[in-house]
Design a protein around this motif. Structure first.
Motif, PDB file in Angstrom:
ATOM      1  N   HIS A  94       6.035   8.312  29.505  1.00  0.00           N
ATOM      2  CA  HIS A  94       7.115   8.803  28.654  1.00  0.00           C
ATOM      3  C   HIS A  94       8.416   8.912  29.445  1.00  0.00           C
ATOM      4  N   VAL A  95       9.533   8.764  28.747  1.00  0.00           N
ATOM      5  CA  VAL A  95      10.866   9.003  29.304  1.00  0.00           C
ATOM      6  C   VAL A  95      11.655   9.801  28.280  1.00  0.00           C
ATOM      7  N   CYS A  96      12.742  10.415  28.729  1.00  0.00           N
ATOM      8  CA  CYS A  96      13.611  11.118  27.784  1.00  0.00           C
ATOM      9  C   CYS A  96      15.054  10.749  28.061  1.00  0.00           C
ATOM     10  N   LEU A  97      15.898  11.001  27.072  1.00  0.00           N
ATOM     11  CA  LEU A  97      17.331  10.810  27.197  1.00  0.00           C
ATOM     12  C   LEU A  97      18.014  11.769  26.244  1.00  0.00           C
ATOM     13  N   TYR A  98      19.312  11.926  26.380  1.00  0.00           N
ATOM     14  CA  TYR A  98      20.035  12.838  25.496  1.00  0.00           C
ATOM     15  C   TYR A  98      21.327  12.192  25.039  1.00  0.00           C
ATOM     16  N   ARG A  99      21.841  12.727  23.931  1.00  0.00           N
ATOM     17  CA  ARG A  99      23.066  12.215  23.334  1.00  0.00           C
ATOM     18  C   ARG A  99      24.142  13.286  23.393  1.00  0.00           C
ATOM     19  N   HIS A 100      25.352  12.857  23.737  1.00  0.00           N
ATOM     20  CA  HIS A 100      26.534  13.710  23.639  1.00  0.00           C
ATOM     21  C   HIS A 100      27.561  12.920  22.862  1.00  0.00           C
ATOM     22  N   SER A 101      28.027  13.463  21.751  1.00  0.00           N
ATOM     23  CA  SER A 101      28.952  12.770  20.865  1.00  0.00           C
ATOM     24  C   SER A 101      28.254  11.498  20.388  1.00  0.00           C
ATOM     25  N   SER A 102      28.809  10.339  20.654  1.00  0.00           N
ATOM     26  CA  SER A 102      28.137   9.105  20.223  1.00  0.00           C
ATOM     27  C   SER A 102      27.595   8.316  21.407  1.00  0.00           C
ATOM     28  N   PHE A 103      27.455   8.960  22.581  1.00  0.00           N
ATOM     29  CA  PHE A 103      26.997   8.285  23.790  1.00  0.00           C
ATOM     30  C   PHE A 103      25.619   8.816  24.201  1.00  0.00           C
TER      31      PHE A 103
END
Length: 194
Positions: A94-103
């Protein structure tokens, strides 16, 4: 008309550079499992993705298909992904990522979630003996009659090595050599096949 085209082109290039620079400033998230990434079948586990205070959303993906499996709203500097009853389908990388605004941030380093209790466990032995004098070598040997392709060796719940399974007698095995034992090697070892 040429002036308008030049202004639009410049605006597009500047905006593109700003978007790229903004995406590059996001801290890379890290992914960990509460307690351990070794989870008995049917038990719960919470995966925590630590990112940024500016995150609007977190996403957990399974690497085998790069598919989103869960979203989470931020709680402080992290997103929490709770799995109430793990099955064999939850096992994997598994991996994770996050969003800020539209990025979106880049993906975290992978976390291998291992679901135990699906098959008979392999045996683990220390050769020549589990009692080893400091500075001497020891070989940890995992062995099973069930045919899998890989073995993973864990120490105190953390993966420390993995190797291909090799045919041996009526089953398979893998050997992990510790060339010079010292105090950092003391602990509880387990091995798993997959």
């Amino acid at each position: 008309m040429t002036h308008t085209l030049s202004v639009l082109l410049c605006l597009g290039l500047c905006l593109g550079q700003r978007m790229r620079a903004q995406a590059e400033t996001f801290p890379r998230p890290s992914l960990r499992a509460e307690n351990s990434s070794l989870v008995p079948l049917g038990r719960s586990v919470t995966l925590r993705c630590q990112g940024s205070l500016e995150a609007d959303d977190y996403r957990l993906e399974k690497c085998s298909a790069r598919t989103k499996i869960m979203n989470a709203k931020p709680s402080g500097i992290e997103g929490k992904f709770h799995m109430p009853s793990v099955t064999d389908k939850d096992a994997g990388t598994h991996v994770c990522l996050y969003r800020h605004s539209s990025f979106w941030s880049e993906r975290s380093d992978p976390l291998e979630l291992v679901v135990t209790g699906l098959y008979d466990p392999p045996s683990l032995s220390a050769l020549p003996s589990p009692k080893v004098t400091s500075g001497h070598k020891v070989t940890l040997q995992c062995q099973s009659e069930t045919w899998f392709t890989m073995y993973a060796l864990y120490k105190d719940g953390q993966r420390i090595a993995q190797d291909r399974a090799l045919p041996h007698g009526r089953g398979i095995q893998a050997k992990f050599l510790i060339p010079a034992m010292n105090a950092t090697h003391e602990g509880t070892y387990q091995c798993y096949t997959f």
